[in-house]
Design a protein around this motif. Structure first.
Motif, short mmCIF file in Angstrom:
data_model
loop_
_atom_site.label_atom_id
_atom_site.label_comp_id
_atom_site.label_asym_id
_atom_site.label_seq_id
_atom_site.Cartn_x
_atom_site.Cartn_y
_atom_site.Cartn_z
N PHE A 1 63.53 48.72 60.44
CA PHE A 1 62.31 49.24 60.17
C PHE A 1 62.03 49.21 58.20
O PHE A 1 61.21 48.81 57.24
CB PHE A 1 61.56 49.87 60.61
CG PHE A 1 60.52 49.60 61.47
CD1 PHE A 1 60.52 48.27 62.19
CD2 PHE A 1 60.34 50.24 62.73
CE1 PHE A 1 59.70 47.82 63.10
CE2 PHE A 1 59.08 50.03 63.91
CZ PHE A 1 59.17 48.76 63.86
N TYR A 2 63.40 50.49 58.19
CA TYR A 2 63.89 50.50 56.73
C TYR A 2 64.26 49.34 55.69
O TYR A 2 63.51 49.03 54.64
CB TYR A 2 64.99 51.25 56.89
CG TYR A 2 66.01 51.84 55.61
CD1 TYR A 2 64.94 52.44 54.47
CD2 TYR A 2 67.13 51.10 55.26
CE1 TYR A 2 65.79 53.65 53.90
CE2 TYR A 2 66.95 51.22 53.09
CZ TYR A 2 66.65 52.86 53.15
OH TYR A 2 66.89 53.16 52.13
N TYR B 1 62.64 46.34 56.36
CA TYR B 1 61.40 45.33 56.27
C TYR B 1 60.40 45.60 55.13
O TYR B 1 60.31 46.77 54.91
CB TYR B 1 60.70 45.41 58.28
CG TYR B 1 59.64 44.48 57.48
CD1 TYR B 1 59.62 43.28 58.25
CD2 TYR B 1 58.35 45.20 58.57
CE1 TYR B 1 58.78 42.28 58.43
CE2 TYR B 1 56.99 44.07 58.63
CZ TYR B 1 57.40 43.57 58.85
OH TYR B 1 56.27 42.05 59.06
N LEU C 1 54.69 47.80 66.04
CA LEU C 1 55.34 49.12 66.25
C LEU C 1 54.38 49.58 67.97
O LEU C 1 55.77 50.28 68.36
CB LEU C 1 54.60 50.31 65.77
CG LEU C 1 54.37 50.40 64.27
CD1 LEU C 1 52.98 51.49 63.82
CD2 LEU C 1 56.03 51.24 64.06
N THR D 1 57.47 46.98 69.81
CA THR D 1 59.29 47.95 69.51
C THR D 1 58.68 48.81 70.51
O THR D 1 59.98 48.98 70.61
CB THR D 1 58.91 47.98 67.96
OG1 THR D 1 57.67 48.72 67.51
CG2 THR D 1 59.67 47.00 67.23
N LEU E 1 53.93 47.22 58.19
CA LEU E 1 54.24 47.73 59.55
C LEU E 1 52.98 48.10 60.40
O LEU E 1 52.48 49.22 60.19
CB LEU E 1 54.79 49.00 59.65
CG LEU E 1 56.31 49.28 58.84
CD1 LEU E 1 56.66 50.09 59.11
CD2 LEU E 1 57.54 48.10 59.56
#
Length: 418
Positions: free
Chosen positions: A25-26, A28, A37, A40, A32
């Protein structure tokens, strides 16, 4: 005590998954959204709960699902890193795969005397082959896809599972066939008929898996040593025939010998794969800092070099060790299982997964010619991941003490019957 020993690996797996998802996610760059969410978070929850439930309901091996959970997580985060939309689809296939694992586990565990259904498995296999030959579509040079409109899948992925039951049924009831002359050649004819159909589909990679499963079971359980030698001879002739009959086989062999001869066209895949592995070094460029867009089919056939580039050779070695550990557990399950039919299922499932992993990794590192086979539990592909989870469910059942199942039917225990 047993649950306490299993709790620590589950907790470590949970921490690994959370850290991996945070890292993805960092890096990506998209938005989001709620669906992402939810999926995942759901994956982490499903895998952890699945391992927890498995520790409660089974008396068998609790580590094979842990190993697969690691491979599945690494595969999903890699696919999501390359193509987020494809990664979301893989998440959905993973959910369905876990459900199929439990469905397979309960069905195979409950249905009595499964070795009696070998003929049914044979009929279904032939029907799937014929449907593929008549209505199938071609992809990657092989006519091995069946499109039903609402879904497209590879029937051969599920015929591999049916072959496990065909082999198990035949050799578990081998004594019944000894009244026929040349009993060992009955199953040989069936397997080679399947291989012939795969040749017609030009799906030679799957043919190798079929033959590997058959040779393993034949070597262990077939008393006719002459049949084994004949099988090896036919295998060599089939390999030579495949080389001369199919242009794409010759192309792959030539690429394996010298990919630099056509580096911008036919040899591009393997060359970019080797570059990616070399570029990653031991520690990798870091997730999000590689160039998977340069590797063709990076989410499927060539996912291993992408992992090596971004996570390093140490990650590649770790994946290989996980497969080796899975093979070890599978062999251990087969050795400890008392009943011939379930031993054969365990051997077949282990060979199927291990040979598929070898063909994929061996192909992308130029150890062997490429076959177009996906990496089990890691590469993108609905048919592949579902069939792999079904095989895992069968292996889970084979890891248990099934004496209660046979004693319930008033049947004597079939031990030491090799």
């Amino acid at each position: 005590m047993r649950n306490k020993l299993l709790r620590r690996p589950r907790d470590i797996l949970l921490i690994f998954e959370i850290l991996a998802i945070i890292l993805v996610f960092y890096t990506y760059e998209g938005e989001l959204d709620r669906q992402l969410l939810f999926l995942t978070g759901g994956l982490v929850f499903i895998i952890y709960i699945s391992n927890f439930i498995l520790g409660k309901i089974t008396t068998g091996d609790n580590y094979i699902f842990l190993i697969i959970s690691l491979l599945l997580t690494i595969g999903i985060i890699t696919i999501f890193r390359i193509e987020p939309e494809t990664g979301i689809k893989q998440l959905q296939w993973a959910f369905l795969g876990v459900l199929l694992f439990y469905a397979t586990y309960f069905i195979v565990r409950v249905i009595p005397r499964l070795e009696r259904y070998g003929s049914l498995a044979l009929v279904v296999s032939v029907l799937l082959f014929l449907l593929t030959l008549v209505f199938g579509t071609t992809s990657g040079g092989a006519r091995n896809w069946l499109n039903l409109g609402f879904i497209a899948f590879q029937p051969t992925e599920f015929i591999k599972i049916l072959l496990m039951f065909i082999l198990g049924s035949f050799y578990a009831n081998y004594e019944k066939y000894t009244r026929y002359p040349y009993a060992s050649y009955i199953i040989m004819a069936i397997v080679y008929f399947f291989v012939l159909l795969l040749f017609l589909q030009k799906d030679l990679g799957t043919a190798v898996i079929f033959m590997a499963m058959y040779i393993a079971i034949q070597f262990v359980y077939d008393p006719d040593k002459k049949a084994i030698l004949i099988n090896i001879g036919l295998l060599v002739l089939g390999a030579i025939a495949g080389y001369f009959l199919f242009a794409h086989v010759r192309t792959r062999f030539d690429i394996w010998r010298d990919p630099w001869a056509d580096v911008y066209n036919a040899g591009r895949q393997i060359v970019q794969s080797l570059f990616a592995i070399a570029e990653g070094g031991f520690f990798g460029a870091g997730i999000g800092f590689g160039h998977p867009e340069l590797i063709p089919v990076s989410v499927s056939d060539f996912i291993f070099p992408v992992i090596c580039e971004e996570m390093g050779l140490f990650a590649g070695f770790a994946i290989i060790l996980l497969y080796i550990l899975l093979i070890y557990r599978g062999i251990k399950i087969a050795l400890e299982q008392e009943y011939k039919f379930y031993r054969i299922l365990a051997i077949s499932a282990t060979v199927m997964i291990s040979v598929q992993a070898f063909l994929n990794i061996g192909g992308v590192i130029k150890l062997i010619p490429m076959t177009g086979i996906t990496l089990p539990f890691m590469s993108y592909g609905g048919s592949s991941i579902l069939s792999s989870f079904i095989a895992l469910g069968i292996l889970q059942v084979a890891s248990e003490d099934l004496s209660w199942k046979y004693e319930k039917e008033g049947l004597r225990q079939e031990v030491n019957d090799e």
